[in-house]
Design an enzyme around this catalytic site. Structure first.
Site, PDB file in Angstrom:
ATOM      1  N   HIS A 158      -8.828   3.947  -2.671  1.00  0.00           N
ATOM      2  CA  HIS A 158      -7.616   3.474  -2.039  1.00  0.00           C
ATOM      3  C   HIS A 158      -7.135   2.427  -3.185  1.00  0.00           C
ATOM      4  O   HIS A 158      -7.052   1.103  -2.949  1.00  0.00           O
ATOM      5  CB  HIS A 158      -7.505   2.729  -0.665  1.00  0.00           C
ATOM      6  CG  HIS A 158      -6.266   2.230  -0.094  1.00  0.00           C
ATOM      7  ND1 HIS A 158      -5.266   2.643  -0.678  1.00  0.00           N
ATOM      8  CD2 HIS A 158      -6.041   1.195   0.810  1.00  0.00           C
ATOM      9  CE1 HIS A 158      -4.123   1.998   0.038  1.00  0.00           C
ATOM     10  NE2 HIS A 158      -4.631   0.971   0.658  1.00  0.00           N
ATOM     11  N   CYS A 168      -0.579   3.148   6.322  1.00  0.00           N
ATOM     12  CA  CYS A 168      -0.360   1.983   6.913  1.00  0.00           C
ATOM     13  C   CYS A 168      -0.097   0.955   5.712  1.00  0.00           C
ATOM     14  O   CYS A 168      -0.525   1.469   4.613  1.00  0.00           O
ATOM     15  CB  CYS A 168      -1.397   1.425   7.780  1.00  0.00           C
ATOM     16  SG  CYS A 168      -2.854   1.174   6.863  1.00  0.00           S
ATOM     17  N   CYS A 213       0.780  -1.380  -0.054  1.00  0.00           N
ATOM     18  CA  CYS A 213      -0.060  -0.026  -0.122  1.00  0.00           C
ATOM     19  C   CYS A 213       0.738   1.374  -0.062  1.00  0.00           C
ATOM     20  O   CYS A 213       0.365   2.260  -0.334  1.00  0.00           O
ATOM     21  CB  CYS A 213      -1.058   0.098   1.214  1.00  0.00           C
ATOM     22  SG  CYS A 213      -2.060  -1.362   1.534  1.00  0.00           S
TER      23      CYS A 213
END
Length: 409
Positions: free
Chosen positions: A366, A396, A91
């Protein structure tokens, strides 16, 4: 002696929903679109001056063709003499690309770099492991590459390999974050994002995707042009309510608190930044949006991945000689409301009013490999609009990491 490092410009596509308006667009085309936009917005810059193209991508198993940075640069018309490299910190891949560009420019290895990230979660393929022996007679298992663990090493402890949603439940338990608080946070994210779009807050950074902005022969996996185009983030729900969110069932535990409504969705999108030193800045003929002053990465127990930004942000601010009290804005990726609230609980000195003023990933989306560079670009544009200040971008990362970047203007 390190050099000052500037963000001259930052762009992103609108973020598409899973299976939505951008599902027909290949990830290499999405990335090429934002790279081309940066060059079109900086016509004074000779593209041959670009030292490298660095892009983040969390998948790499499909149409990214493993090194999507090189593929996208070629598709964008960047000179073939300009190299490209793809990095993967899951991510955090897009922010990792920005940080690697920042380091290269700071130490003098580069003067002009294009950095960013891309992800098409809609088009992520299924993968089939090679069989252990030749000519297997039985069925073989396909694994989705859209999100999360796959083909897990059996030596990994079971508590480390829980789903991302279960990890969010663990953070919610640790900080006693109930369902109501998570839903309220999600509602606020949608409200702020809707207001940002209504007031034109994203106009400076979003470059729409439509049939004329890409070569029609490269739209869609079959070259038939199946993408419908998009001019604003597709996951924002201006009409949602606490009552609507409360009706959603827990997604990971029968008695859990994490739902599809208080978690980020699956998305498609790309983002890119033009990063330079002083000489490169002069070559652009532009005023920079912001300057990068520090970065940091940290690790945490994999199942508590959502709290990864806590230490990364602290380290980055310390390196920049700043504190949470100095921040004019902080962009925290909202993988889950529980995760974002857990981080805020561990930053008691932070004014929550400066966090995600235009909404976060719960509303905006996202697209994994793009999110980190999207956050960095959004902070840069916010600082430019303010005229001065300090900003922080952080997120995160699955399997227990955090990444943070400090910007100044």
């Amino acid at each position: 002696m390190t050099r000052d490092v500037y963000i001259v410009d930052a762009v992103r596509t609108p973020v598409g929903r899973y299976g939505g308006a951008l599902a027909g667009v290949r990830p290499d085309d999405l990335a090429a679109h934002v790279l081309r936009a940066l060059l079109d917005r900086t016509p004074v810059l000779d593209p041959a001056r670009i030292d490298d193209v660095i892009l983040g991508n969390a998948n790499g198993a499909g149409e990214e063709n493993r090194d999507v940075a090189r593929m996208a640069a070629l598709l964008a018309g960047v000179p073939v003499t300009v190299p490209g490299v793809t990095v993967n910190r899951l991510c955090g891949s897009g922010m990792e690309a920005v940080i690697q560009a920042y380091r290269a420019v700071a130490v003098g290895d580069a003067s002009v770099v294009l950095a960013g990230g891309v992800e098409s979660m809609s088009r992520a393929p299924w993968v089939l492991p090679k069989p252990d022996r030749a000519y297997p007679a039985g069925h073989q298992q396909l694994h989705s590459t859209t999100l999360g663990w796959r083909m897990v090493n059996p030596r990994m402890p079971a508590e480390w390999t829980v789903s991302l949603g279960e990890g969010a439940e663990l953070v919610a338990e640790k900080h006693a974050i109930g369902r109501e608080a998570q839903d309220a946070y999600a509602l606020a994210s949608h409200a702020k994002a809707a207001e940002a779009w209504a007031t034109g807050a994203f106009d400076a950074e979003v470059v729409p995707v439509d049939g004329s902005s890409l070569d029609g022969s490269s739209l869609g996996g079959t070259g038939t042009g199946t993408g419908t185009g998009l001019d604003r983030d597709e996951s924002v729900r201006a009409d949602t309510s606490l009552a609507a969110l409360a009706r959603l069932k827990p997604a990971f535990r029968p008695d859990g608190t994490v739902t599809a409504g208080n978690a980020s969705p699956l998305n498609d999108g790309a983002s890119a930044l033009l990063i330079t030193d002083e000489a490169g800045l002069r070559a652009t003929g532009r005023e920079p949006l912001a300057r990068i002053t520090a970065s940091a990465v940290s690790g945490i127990e994999p199942q508590y991945f959502g709290l990864g930004p806590v230490e990364a942000a602290r380290r980055a601010l310390t390196r920049a000689g700043r504190t949470f009290g100095d921040l004019a804005t902080l962009e925290l990726n909202e993988a889950f409301a529980a995760q974002a609230l857990g981080c805020l609980a561990e930053w008691p000195e932070l004014d929550p009013a400066v966090v995600n003023p235009y909404g976060g990933a719960i509303a905006l989306g996202h697209p994994l490999g793009s999110s980190g560079s999207r956050l960095a670009g959004t902070v840069a544009h916010q600082l430019a609009a303010r005229g001065s200040g300090t900003g922080l971008a952080t997120l995160c990362i699955g399997v227990g990491q955090g990444l943070a970047l400090v910007l100044e203007r």
